[in-house]
Design a protein around this motif. Sequence first.
Motif, PDB file in Angstrom:
ATOM      1  N   SER A   1       0.943  -1.078   0.163  1.00 28.56           N
ATOM      2  CA  SER A   1       0.006  -0.079  -0.107  1.00 28.56           C
ATOM      3  C   SER A   1       0.844   1.335   0.183  1.00 28.56           C
ATOM      4  O   SER A   1       1.989   1.307   0.482  1.00 28.56           O
ATOM      5  CB  SER A   1      -0.891   0.104   1.162  1.00 28.56           C
ATOM      6  OG  SER A   1      -0.525   1.162   2.130  1.00 28.56           O
TER       7      SER A   1
ATOM      8  N   PHE B   1       1.120   5.722  -6.290  1.00 25.99           N
ATOM      9  CA  PHE B   1      -0.395   6.419  -6.154  1.00 25.99           C
ATOM     10  C   PHE B   1      -0.827   6.066  -7.729  1.00 25.99           C
ATOM     11  O   PHE B   1      -2.055   6.392  -8.016  1.00 25.99           O
ATOM     12  CB  PHE B   1      -0.347   7.835  -5.553  1.00 25.99           C
ATOM     13  CG  PHE B   1      -0.455   7.964  -4.248  1.00 25.99           C
ATOM     14  CD1 PHE B   1      -1.409   7.624  -3.564  1.00 25.99           C
ATOM     15  CD2 PHE B   1       0.791   8.306  -3.482  1.00 25.99           C
ATOM     16  CE1 PHE B   1      -1.472   7.899  -2.218  1.00 25.99           C
ATOM     17  CE2 PHE B   1       0.723   8.323  -2.403  1.00 25.99           C
ATOM     18  CZ  PHE B   1      -0.233   8.236  -1.424  1.00 25.99           C
TER      19      PHE B   1
ATOM     20  N   TRP C   1      -2.136   5.182 -11.386  1.00 26.63           N
ATOM     21  CA  TRP C   1      -3.259   4.211 -11.787  1.00 26.63           C
ATOM     22  C   TRP C   1      -3.293   4.006 -13.014  1.00 26.63           C
ATOM     23  O   TRP C   1      -2.842   5.016 -13.720  1.00 26.63           O
ATOM     24  CB  TRP C   1      -4.526   5.112 -11.390  1.00 26.63           C
ATOM     25  CG  TRP C   1      -5.938   4.331 -11.831  1.00 26.63           C
ATOM     26  CD1 TRP C   1      -6.747   3.604 -10.873  1.00 26.63           C
ATOM     27  CD2 TRP C   1      -6.524   4.278 -13.009  1.00 26.63           C
ATOM     28  NE1 TRP C   1      -7.572   2.847 -11.651  1.00 26.63           N
ATOM     29  CE2 TRP C   1      -7.690   3.351 -12.816  1.00 26.63           C
ATOM     30  CE3 TRP C   1      -6.148   4.932 -14.300  1.00 26.63           C
ATOM     31  CZ2 TRP C   1      -8.395   3.078 -13.960  1.00 26.63           C
ATOM     32  CZ3 TRP C   1      -7.207   4.540 -15.172  1.00 26.63           C
ATOM     33  CH2 TRP C   1      -8.049   3.773 -15.063  1.00 26.63           C
TER      34      TRP C   1
ATOM     35  N   ILE D   1      -6.360  10.612 -11.668  1.00 22.12           N
ATOM     36  CA  ILE D   1      -6.768   9.543 -10.490  1.00 22.12           C
ATOM     37  C   ILE D   1      -5.449   9.373  -9.783  1.00 22.12           C
ATOM     38  O   ILE D   1      -5.840   9.336  -8.707  1.00 22.12           O
ATOM     39  CB  ILE D   1      -7.061   8.085 -11.271  1.00 22.12           C
ATOM     40  CG1 ILE D   1      -8.364   8.266 -12.326  1.00 22.12           C
ATOM     41  CG2 ILE D   1      -7.301   7.183 -10.332  1.00 22.12           C
ATOM     42  CD1 ILE D   1      -8.892   7.065 -12.909  1.00 22.12           C
ATOM     43  N   GLY D   2      -4.397   9.213 -10.199  1.00 21.74           N
ATOM     44  CA  GLY D   2      -3.132   8.988  -9.165  1.00 21.74           C
ATOM     45  C   GLY D   2      -3.109  10.345  -8.294  1.00 21.74           C
ATOM     46  O   GLY D   2      -2.895  10.157  -7.111  1.00 21.74           O
TER      47      GLY D   2
ATOM     48  N   ARG E   1      -5.715  10.258  -5.745  1.00 21.24           N
ATOM     49  CA  ARG E   1      -5.395   9.357  -4.686  1.00 21.24           C
ATOM     50  C   ARG E   1      -4.445   9.929  -3.705  1.00 21.24           C
ATOM     51  O   ARG E   1      -4.554   9.628  -2.432  1.00 21.24           O
ATOM     52  CB  ARG E   1      -4.918   8.173  -5.209  1.00 21.24           C
ATOM     53  CG  ARG E   1      -5.972   7.005  -5.794  1.00 21.24           C
ATOM     54  CD  ARG E   1      -5.418   6.048  -6.942  1.00 21.24           C
ATOM     55  NE  ARG E   1      -4.284   5.457  -6.667  1.00 21.24           N
ATOM     56  CZ  ARG E   1      -4.422   4.162  -6.182  1.00 21.24           C
ATOM     57  NH1 ARG E   1      -5.209   3.484  -6.296  1.00 21.24           N
ATOM     58  NH2 ARG E   1      -2.996   3.693  -5.903  1.00 21.24           N
TER      59      ARG E   1
ATOM     60  N   ARG F   1      -5.992  12.485  -1.659  1.00 22.93           N
ATOM     61  CA  ARG F   1      -7.176  12.102  -0.521  1.00 22.93           C
ATOM     62  C   ARG F   1      -6.484  11.178   0.592  1.00 22.93           C
ATOM     63  O   ARG F   1      -7.232  11.009   1.637  1.00 22.93           O
ATOM     64  CB  ARG F   1      -8.167  11.307  -1.007  1.00 22.93           C
ATOM     65  CG  ARG F   1      -9.321  12.035  -1.871  1.00 22.93           C
ATOM     66  CD  ARG F   1     -10.282  10.984  -2.066  1.00 22.93           C
ATOM     67  NE  ARG F   1     -11.258  11.783  -3.544  1.00 22.93           N
ATOM     68  CZ  ARG F   1     -11.221  11.267  -4.732  1.00 22.93           C
ATOM     69  NH1 ARG F   1     -10.597   9.885  -4.478  1.00 22.93           N
ATOM     70  NH2 ARG F   1     -11.980  11.382  -5.493  1.00 22.93           N
ATOM     71  N   SER F   2      -5.396  10.685   0.362  1.00 25.64           N
ATOM     72  CA  SER F   2      -4.665  10.035   1.261  1.00 25.64           C
ATOM     73  C   SER F   2      -4.209  10.807   2.414  1.00 25.64           C
ATOM     74  O   SER F   2      -4.066  10.302   3.734  1.00 25.64           O
ATOM     75  CB  SER F   2      -3.385   9.232   0.763  1.00 25.64           C
ATOM     76  OG  SER F   2      -2.323  10.646   0.613  1.00 25.64           O
TER      77      SER F   2
END
Lengths: 370, 467
Positions: free
Chosen positions: A2, A91, A93, A164-165, A168, A171-172
């Motif tokens: 992750s 991150f 995508w 998208i990357g 992400r 938002r992390s």
Amino acid sequence: MSPLDMQVEETEAARVLGICNACRYCEGFCAVFPATFRRLEFGPKDVHFLANLCHQCGACLHACQYAPPHEFSLNVPRAMARVRVKTWSEFAWPPALGRLYRRNGLVLSLALAATVAAFLALVMASSGSLWIVPDGGFYAVVSHEAMVGLFAPVFGWAVVALTIGVMRFWRSNPPGPSSAAAMREATADVLSLAYLGGGHGEGCNNSDDAFSLARRRFHHATFYGFMLCFAATSVATLYHYVGGMPAPYGFASLPKILGMSGGVLLVGGTAGLFWLNLTRDPLQGAPERKSMDLGFVALLGLTAASGLALALLGRLIALPLLLALHLGAVMALFATMPYSKFAHGVYRGAALVRWAVEKRRPNEVILADE
Amino acid sequence: MIGGGNAALCAALTAREAGARVLLLEAAPRAWRGGNSAHVRNIRCMHDAPQDVLVEAYPEEEFWQDLLKVTGGLTDETLARIAIRASATCRPWLVRHGARFQPSLTGALHTARTNAFFLGGGKAMLNAYYRSAQRLGVRVRYEAPVERIDVQNRRFVAAWVRDERFVARACVLAAGGFESNREWLREAWGRNQWGEYPGDNFLIRGTRFNTGALLAFMLDIGADRIGDPSQSHMVAIDARAPLYDGGICTRIDCVSLGVVVNRDAERFYDEGEDFWPKRYAIWGRLVAQQRGQIAHSIIDAKAVGRFMPPVFPGVRADTLAGLARELHLDEARLVATVEQFNAACRGGKFDHTVLDDCRTEGIAPSKSHWARPIDTPPFFGYTVRPGVTFTYLGLKTGEDSAVRFGGVPSDNLFVAGEMMAGNVLGMGYAAGVGMTIGTAFGRIAGARAAAAAKGGGTKKELEDVAA
Ligand SMILES: Cc1cc2nc3c(=O)[nH]c(=O)nc-3n(C[C@H](O)[C@H](O)[C@H](O)COP(=O)(O)OP(=O)(O)OC[C@H]3O[C@@H](n4cnc5c(N)ncnc54)[C@H](O)[C@@H]3O)c2cc1C
Ligand code: SF4
Ligand code: SF4
């Protein structure tokens, strides 16, 4: 894996930032330090944020009393550079493609070779020669529909994947509500490359502890050159579909003026950045990333140079060959965009916005004066 | 110029600007150049009105009173005032040679009025000075320790680096104190009542190159001395700090928020006597006077996040007994000491920004402010040792910054920086004064040396510096 694991790179960055937090001498160089000093611990989220805030200007390496050969062996820009590559790849995508970052040099060259070869095959198939300039200009070699049909989806894909990357990433570690003032500040920081100024406006370090604005200037040329080329393409698209004026355009036309000036800036900027990268103090970056940086700059430079050559010489000689080269380079650039150094600008922009928001919030660490 | 720190560079740049040909001999290799100056963060400056990074005013008289207070009168008013006045005008010159300043660092706001902070710290400042020196044509030799010089009739003749001899018409000594000389520290501190040599347990906060070899040589050949070898700036630093060059980040700033015990788990001094910035510089000596030259600063969860983050994480435990075990202290004694302290805490409203009324009653030593029971787990302990910043023993000098032999000044041998700071700082310290002294006397020494080398004629530079 992750994105929020604490691994070698993150652990080293946390160690480094912990020492900076106890020292603080570099506070005025850039945003990384004031952002660091609002924290007491450096978990993976914070480390990834701070790493993308770092512009790798080198100031805090040459100024550091704990830099090698000191036993603390402190090297902020290197630690940050290593975390950044992880941010982008982890991150990214779709996640499976994020791994391309690891072998970036190879991926770029393969993409370039493949796309140029494909376009060579295409132009050969349509005009039968690489050297002869056909009457109808380049649309006679590759039709407008074919170009749009090939490039629009790839570019669209790149934009979606990058968005998208970066979402992400955002938002992390959300910074809370943003404000107009914060957005203004972040935009200005991006457009002016404020943090390549060294805090005193004299620029950053390259081969030694002397400051210079060269990097900022070349980076500006590259960035604005790219934007001008992008604008040229957009205007041309409008001309084509809305104005009913298909290419080619004359030298005095808007798309040409935008494109030519962008191309010149981009060639100059990337050549300068390439040269600065080669002469940079090897301690400043991560050695294993050098090929990634150089490869990306070279591809960008090749895209611009082949575009310029096409515009200047294409009417006289070797139009199919130049066209294949240029289209191949552009395609390779677009296709690898979400998985190449290109991403740094987008993540850095996000980090700058986050910082502009965060600094307007109350500081939770209230230290008694030491 | 002998030395490669702030004082030597200020002297070299000044002398070069005055037209002298300058060679700088630095003991350290390039990577370690600059001595303790590479670790500094600020310079104390007088100013009558707000000045770039400095807020409000810090007039000469207030600066002087501050010095008088911290040195307990062990200072030379004339020299102190020269340094103070020079600090009012030196910054444009420093900026011209590339130094850059930044506002007071977060966590050090109490100095926003008195001290100008170097952007990037001392190493960035030195890098700029070395670049400027190179541009001006000052020659620099690294790995060139000078351990003896030839002096005839109080006049400098030549300096020796190993078996190479450098002849010059004038010379400035700016080779720092003797803090990195462990033997000398051992001798200066002698043996204590427990038969220990306290000096053996000191850590050196700065460079390993200030061995005092040249200072010892000068004292041997009869140069006038100032100060006492056991006087130095010494703070309590993390015991895990490296032996040399731990610098600023190893300090432990939670003393006033908790208690400090020695290796017998007993308190030994009022931790809340005054604001920490005013007291941090006495704790090195206090710890040096404890058995084993070691102590432990103990806090509880209430203090977390209220002091400058230490460079190494503290030892952490959920009970005091557990903490004692981790710190290798006698469990029962530590628990008893803390319980006794907790029971003695009186008073009202904790406020770390003022001298509050949280104090102890009925225990010795008492804690006068910020005394709160240590009762909220987790508990943290930081083991500290004395960390020597720099020593005060030096060469006696005067307004001309000349070295003196039997009270008579040399006309071509000068001294600056730590090597003479003891003239102004007999004891005690006020943050940023080391740089104030080194910069002022470095520039005076440089101007004098240039004048001596050229046979007079740089009156203007002298006036500029002393203005
Ligand atoms: C961690 C730390 C933080 C400090 N912070 C501050 C601060 O914020 N503000 C402040 O005012 N002061 C501060 N000080 C004190 C300050 O460092 C000194 O007062 C000041 O730097 C002294 O300058 P100098 O040039 O005399 O000595 P140094 O900077 O120590 O320079 C001495 C030079 O002489 C060289 N040398 C030694 N022996 C020889 C030899 N035999 N031959 C040739 N060269 C030799 C050394 O290599 C070195 O380059 C701090 C000190 C330390 C250790
Ligand atoms: S980079 Fe070095 S000098 Fe700068 S703040 Fe960090 S530890 Fe201090
Ligand atoms: S390299 Fe430059 S941008 Fe990055 S942390 Fe250091 S000073 Fe800031």
